[in-house]
Design a protein around this motif. Structure first.
Motif, short mmCIF file in Angstrom:
data_model
loop_
_atom_site.label_atom_id
_atom_site.label_comp_id
_atom_site.label_asym_id
_atom_site.label_seq_id
_atom_site.Cartn_x
_atom_site.Cartn_y
_atom_site.Cartn_z
N GLY A 20 0.79 -1.23 0.00
CA GLY A 20 0.00 0.00 0.00
C GLY A 20 0.82 1.28 0.00
N LYS A 21 2.14 1.15 -0.05
CA LYS A 21 3.03 2.32 -0.08
C LYS A 21 3.73 2.33 -1.44
N CYS A 22 3.08 2.92 -2.44
CA CYS A 22 3.54 2.82 -3.83
C CYS A 22 4.99 3.27 -4.01
N CYS A 23 5.38 4.40 -3.44
CA CYS A 23 6.75 4.90 -3.62
C CYS A 23 7.77 3.90 -3.09
N GLU A 24 7.52 3.38 -1.90
CA GLU A 24 8.45 2.42 -1.30
C GLU A 24 8.48 1.12 -2.10
N CYS A 25 7.33 0.70 -2.55
CA CYS A 25 7.21 -0.54 -3.32
C CYS A 25 8.01 -0.45 -4.61
N VAL A 26 7.79 0.60 -5.39
CA VAL A 26 8.49 0.75 -6.67
C VAL A 26 9.99 0.90 -6.44
N ALA A 27 10.38 1.71 -5.46
CA ALA A 27 11.81 1.91 -5.17
C ALA A 27 12.46 0.59 -4.77
N HIS A 28 11.77 -0.20 -3.97
CA HIS A 28 12.33 -1.49 -3.54
C HIS A 28 12.53 -2.42 -4.73
N HIS A 29 11.54 -2.51 -5.59
CA HIS A 29 11.64 -3.41 -6.74
C HIS A 29 12.76 -2.97 -7.68
N ILE A 30 12.94 -1.65 -7.86
CA ILE A 30 14.00 -1.15 -8.74
C ILE A 30 15.38 -1.43 -8.14
N THR A 31 15.55 -1.09 -6.87
CA THR A 31 16.89 -1.18 -6.27
C THR A 31 17.29 -2.60 -5.90
N HIS A 32 16.34 -3.51 -5.78
CA HIS A 32 16.67 -4.89 -5.40
C HIS A 32 16.51 -5.86 -6.57
N GLY A 33 16.27 -5.33 -7.75
CA GLY A 33 16.17 -6.22 -8.92
C GLY A 33 15.05 -7.24 -8.77
N GLU A 34 13.94 -6.84 -8.16
CA GLU A 34 12.86 -7.79 -7.90
C GLU A 34 11.74 -7.71 -8.93
N GLY A 35 12.09 -7.24 -10.11
CA GLY A 35 11.11 -7.25 -11.19
C GLY A 35 10.08 -6.15 -11.05
#
Ligand code: SF4
Length: 67
Positions: A20-35
């Motif tokens: 539910g935290k879009c900014c954190e979610c997108v940043a996490h996926h980008i920086t951790h290579g999680e697709g």
């Protein structure tokens, strides 16, 4: 980090603190290579937990289904 989440989060992964935290979610996926984040997928594809770009392309009909 703060942002206004404007969309309901469709992710069904359990225990994620970014739910539910879009900014954190997108940043996490980008920086951790999680697709790709869950909200890009149809409910059926989201349920597979395969967050790859390839799976997204299949989900959108840009690639043939897996055999
Ligand atoms: S897509 Fe990933 S980061 Fe976003 S809520 Fe789901 S598990 Fe968490």
């Amino acid at each position: 980090m703060s942002c206004q989440n404007k969309f309901p989060c469709p992710c069904t992964a359990k225990g994620c603190t970014r739910h539910g935290k879009c900014c954190e979610c997108v940043a996490h996926h980008i920086t951790h290579g999680e697709g790709v984040p869950a909200c890009f997928f149809s409910p059926e594809a989201e349920a597979t937990y395969d967050r790859s770009v390839e799976n997204l392309a299949r989900d959108r009909g840009l690639l043939p289904p897996k055999k």
